[in-house]
Design an enzyme around this catalytic site. Sequence first.
Site, short mmCIF file in Angstrom:
data_model
loop_
_atom_site.label_atom_id
_atom_site.label_comp_id
_atom_site.label_asym_id
_atom_site.label_seq_id
_atom_site.Cartn_x
_atom_site.Cartn_y
_atom_site.Cartn_z
N LYS A 34 1.13 -1.56 -0.45
CA LYS A 34 0.02 0.24 0.14
C LYS A 34 0.80 1.26 -0.47
O LYS A 34 0.54 2.46 0.77
CB LYS A 34 -1.07 0.14 1.30
CG LYS A 34 -1.86 -0.94 1.58
CD LYS A 34 -2.99 -1.09 0.05
CE LYS A 34 -3.23 -2.12 0.45
NZ LYS A 34 -4.57 -2.99 -0.34
N CYS A 35 2.36 1.61 -0.71
CA CYS A 35 2.74 2.42 -0.34
C CYS A 35 2.83 3.01 -1.91
O CYS A 35 2.57 2.43 -2.87
CB CYS A 35 4.48 2.00 -0.24
SG CYS A 35 5.79 3.17 -0.81
N GLY A 36 3.52 3.80 -1.97
CA GLY A 36 3.51 4.97 -3.33
C GLY A 36 4.49 4.61 -4.32
O GLY A 36 4.77 4.08 -5.41
N THR A 38 4.83 1.28 -4.39
CA THR A 38 4.30 -0.73 -4.23
C THR A 38 4.55 -0.84 -6.63
O THR A 38 4.97 -2.24 -6.30
CB THR A 38 3.11 -1.03 -4.46
OG1 THR A 38 3.31 -1.04 -2.33
CG2 THR A 38 2.72 -1.63 -4.48
#
Length: 158
Positions: A34-36, A38
Amino acid sequence: MKIYDFDIKTAGGQSLQFNQFKNQPILIVNTATKCGLTPQFEGLEKLHQEYKDQGLVVIGFPCNQFAGQEPLSNETMEETCKINYGVTFPLTKKIDVNGKDTHPIFKYLKKALPGMLGKRVKWNFTKFLIAPNGEPFKRYAPTTSPDKIEKDIQQLLK
């Protein structure tokens, strides 16, 4: 101590012994779904597919220490990476990369290759490249895209 002295459980609960990777370069990445950053999973999978037959090992170490960006269970996270990004390289169970519960492999890597924050991991998708002799070779910032690591991988595969 060398990288080959470590072992960890995969997201599916199997034991992953690093001594099976002797004489192979290893790319270790702390990951999150759920990371930018990803979308880097796609580039990591591309490196895995391109160089696995020459010996490269890519291993993702999911971590939920950065803004709660890995909230999924181990099983759900692994399935999400397969479905959304085509990930076929191994993913470990979730671990800590900083603090008192830091997994021993990240204690070792941070000591061998300190970064901008010294012996801390700055964010998800920090990458560590291990030479075929088991020595930590180079650390890469979270924003370093996987394709920017390719030349170093090629050098280690020679």
